[in-house]
Design an enzyme around this catalytic site. Sequence first.
Site, PDB file in Angstrom:
ATOM      1  N   GLN A 125      -6.396 -23.597 -12.936  1.00 46.97           N
ATOM      2  CA  GLN A 125      -5.420 -22.533 -13.153  1.00 46.97           C
ATOM      3  C   GLN A 125      -4.023 -22.959 -12.715  1.00 46.97           C
ATOM      4  OE1 GLN A 125      -5.930 -19.239 -10.453  1.00 46.97           O
ATOM      5  NE2 GLN A 125      -5.040 -17.774 -11.868  1.00 46.97           N
ATOM      6  N   GLY A 126      -3.040 -22.825 -13.602  1.00 45.02           N
ATOM      7  CA  GLY A 126      -1.658 -23.155 -13.246  1.00 45.02           C
ATOM      8  C   GLY A 126      -0.798 -21.916 -13.214  1.00 45.02           C
ATOM      9  N   TYR A 127      -0.818 -21.220 -12.100  1.00 42.80           N
ATOM     10  CA  TYR A 127      -0.040 -19.992 -11.958  1.00 42.80           C
ATOM     11  C   TYR A 127       1.118 -20.197 -10.960  1.00 42.80           C
ATOM     12  CZ  TYR A 127      -2.654 -16.318 -14.489  1.00 42.80           C
ATOM     13  OH  TYR A 127      -3.196 -15.510 -15.437  1.00 42.80           O
ATOM     14  N   SER A 128       0.736 -20.398  -9.681  1.00 40.25           N
ATOM     15  CA  SER A 128       1.753 -20.458  -8.632  1.00 40.25           C
ATOM     16  C   SER A 128       2.639 -21.696  -8.755  1.00 40.25           C
ATOM     17  CB  SER A 128       1.077 -20.494  -7.262  1.00 40.25           C
ATOM     18  OG  SER A 128       0.339 -19.331  -7.042  1.00 40.25           O
ATOM     19  N   GLU A 167      -9.512 -11.230 -11.440  1.00 38.80           N
ATOM     20  CA  GLU A 167      -9.684 -12.155 -10.324  1.00 38.80           C
ATOM     21  C   GLU A 167      -9.901 -11.382  -9.026  1.00 38.80           C
ATOM     22  OE1 GLU A 167      -6.350 -14.752  -9.899  1.00 38.80           O
ATOM     23  OE2 GLU A 167      -7.314 -16.008  -8.390  1.00 38.80           O
ATOM     24  N   SER A 223      -1.772 -11.962  -2.609  1.00 41.26           N
ATOM     25  CA  SER A 223      -2.076 -11.760  -1.188  1.00 41.26           C
ATOM     26  C   SER A 223      -2.436 -10.298  -0.942  1.00 41.26           C
ATOM     27  CB  SER A 223      -0.873 -12.131  -0.329  1.00 41.26           C
ATOM     28  OG  SER A 223       0.103 -11.113  -0.412  1.00 41.26           O
ATOM     29  N   ASN A 224      -3.167 -10.052   0.131  1.00 43.61           N
ATOM     30  CA  ASN A 224      -3.597  -8.676   0.398  1.00 43.61           C
ATOM     31  C   ASN A 224      -2.416  -7.733   0.616  1.00 43.61           C
ATOM     32  OD1 ASN A 224      -6.076  -9.844   0.139  1.00 43.61           O
ATOM     33  ND2 ASN A 224      -6.926  -9.022   2.043  1.00 43.61           N
ATOM     34  N   GLU A 225      -1.293  -8.308   1.030  1.00 45.75           N
ATOM     35  CA  GLU A 225      -0.097  -7.474   1.184  1.00 45.75           C
ATOM     36  C   GLU A 225       0.456  -7.080  -0.193  1.00 45.75           C
ATOM     37  OE1 GLU A 225      -0.774 -10.217   3.005  1.00 45.75           O
ATOM     38  OE2 GLU A 225      -1.250  -9.042   4.783  1.00 45.75           O
TER      39      GLU A 225
END
Lengths: 399, 378
Positions: free
Chosen positions: A126-129, A244, A376-378
Amino acid sequence: MDLSFTPEQETFREEVRAFIQEAMPPHIREKAEKSGQFTMDEIMEWHRILYKKGWVAPHWPKEYGGAGFDAAQRFIFTEEMALAGAPGLSPFGLSMVGPLIMHFGTPAQKERFLPKILSGEEVWCQGYSEPNAGSDLASLKCKAEDKGDHFVVNGQKTWTTYGQYADWIFCLVRTDSSGKKQEGISFLLIDMKTPGVKVVPMLTIGGTPAFCDTYFEDVEVPKENLLGPQNGGWTLAKALLGHERTMIGGTGPLLRSLNNLKRIAAECPDGQGQTLADDPSWRRRAAALEMRYRAHEMVVLKQIAEQQAGRQPGPEASIMKIVGTTLGQQIDELTMDTMGLNSLNWFNDPPAVPPLQEWVGSNFCYNRATTIFGGSNEIQRNIMAKMLLGLPTLKFQAS
Amino acid sequence: MDLQYTEEQLMLRNTVADFVSRESPISRARKLHEDETGWEAAVWKQMGELGWLAFPFAESLGGFGGQFVDAAIIVEELGKALVPEPFVASIVTAGQALALAGNEQQQQNWLAPVLAGEATLAFAASEADNRYHIAERAGTTLDANGNGYILTGEKVWVDNGQAADTLLVTASGPDGLTLVAVEADRDGVERRTVKTIDGRRAAIIRFNGTPISADHIVGNPGDDTVALVDRVRDLGAAAACAEAVGVSQVAFDMTVEYLKTRVQFDVPIGAFQALQHRAVDMFIENELLRAATLAAALRVDEDDVSERHMAVSAAKKQLAVGGKFVAYQAIQLHGGIGITEEHDIGLYLKRMQALGVLFGDEAWHEARYADEPAFQAR
């Protein structure tokens, strides 16, 4: 209402259990029962075994070669796999880009990519970030220039999980910088063997090269590898992130870590002639985690029941990622505490701890990533506050 | 596996919700804080006429053959407006004890009027020194005396003890733990009404050598009664969780509403990320409480005692962890106004706190779960 599975579902459970018993090769079984840690070769070997049985993609419809299991069967299947300690398959093709191709792909793309995802012939990543696009994913800069019949891609992706083993990468790239940042993003499928693609693995705090930096220098990608509309990639990205999030919050791995925790406690002396498993205060701590696991599992079961009844999962689905990952880390933390001084072990080199404890330290470290990746959970909380609770947004605040 | 509420169950929920909003808004609960009984006979009668009190009982008892889940629906909806009528004491704990172990005559005498809304019950098992071990210890004694028995001892914090027509009392008898039905107006029964933190009433009840005839013993003394009281404790705990779901939901909804309307620094305070994240955590704990409670409500009817224990304890633990988190943060996010007697949010905090200690607190349930053989084997 009834919490028990039907006789047919129990029969299915028996069938899955018997299959695992029969089909799992001895060298994989030995690891499944002990360290629970597998090489990519072993993971792909198990992938092919499941493929032969027709079970490699439990959630894919039959028309695409999936097992076509319903929600309850998928739950049972996942639970049995976890209880057996079977290798977890690479999710990038089967669970991420595969379903997206089914939904957004052209007939040619479906025919080109889906069969090889199923067979395991082609492994995906996967190329996301990007280095400067993490939580603020839409600010991504990796650029794809439209050259008529192809794109030319330049830029960098990071946190590419297991990129070093992948044949293909699905990428979010910028195809337009003129308007709103979400509106100039496209979804490209890129062959990793294309000239100009460079993968550099990096060590994580878990001591393994689980992530990579992936560089693109004048990489030519044919137009037929554009998934969905040009500049319409953000819709696909969001669909995938939603998926996801429920996947990361799943119950299988948690059940497995809880079992491991208890097995490890039973082999750890308490220093007073018994084991930690006999210690009431240890038992209370473990019980507290298992009780929370039960609540989490029931949220999952409620969603399955909704799906079985042909309805969309309710808003509680969105809590799974936060609850599942946080609980997973707490189980890891207690497992480390349980091991006492043995938790100092690093890869058992040279051998100093029982095989069951060998990978605990590495996993404990690596699993800190679970509350960060997949949004992230935040960031999850930001999204839920806005979408679910309808709370207002401040102008400077991300959403 | 079927986790869908049936049409009938959805209808029941709507009926109860309608009744509550019409007949018993939160202002009524508040008014009854001043009442020595703590609830009203006329409303109880209405509940009987609507058939709710019969829901979880077998048809042979004049009930509708419902499951615990039906009772849980009623309790949850009543909990949303803190309706104080003694549903749990009469229908869930003492009522089920009579339904499960009473003989026909006993059910006729003491249960039938309850189903009609004409009488109420109380389950008197807690004592000053048995804490939550009500199935395992009873300092109250039942001694043989001629053809009958004599009951001696004191029960504390008896839910609806101040008003019940009949008390179901645990005692140590000649054959072990014994459940005794005692008409509350008998000689030798001394009731003291006490106020509770949530504005309700309970009773401390003294039995001063109260004469008991053999036909007032419910079920078989000894192991059967231990198992019965253990089951009643689970029913009570599951009901506490169901009520907590209602309490938690309203406390959460009120808080989100407040975050959207309270303006400071020229914006609704719900725009601030710290408060948004807190609100999401409240949402999460609320959903986990709802899920764990549904599991407990389904398992509490099961014969598998171990599974029943574990599901109920998991839910009660989540009440203590998650339900209380919602209640505490509801006060915090309301700020100063949340501390005033005038604002309703404090009433929800107090009820949640009370529910936390009824039928076993966090530590008790955690310890019980940890000692279940099924937990240790997995």
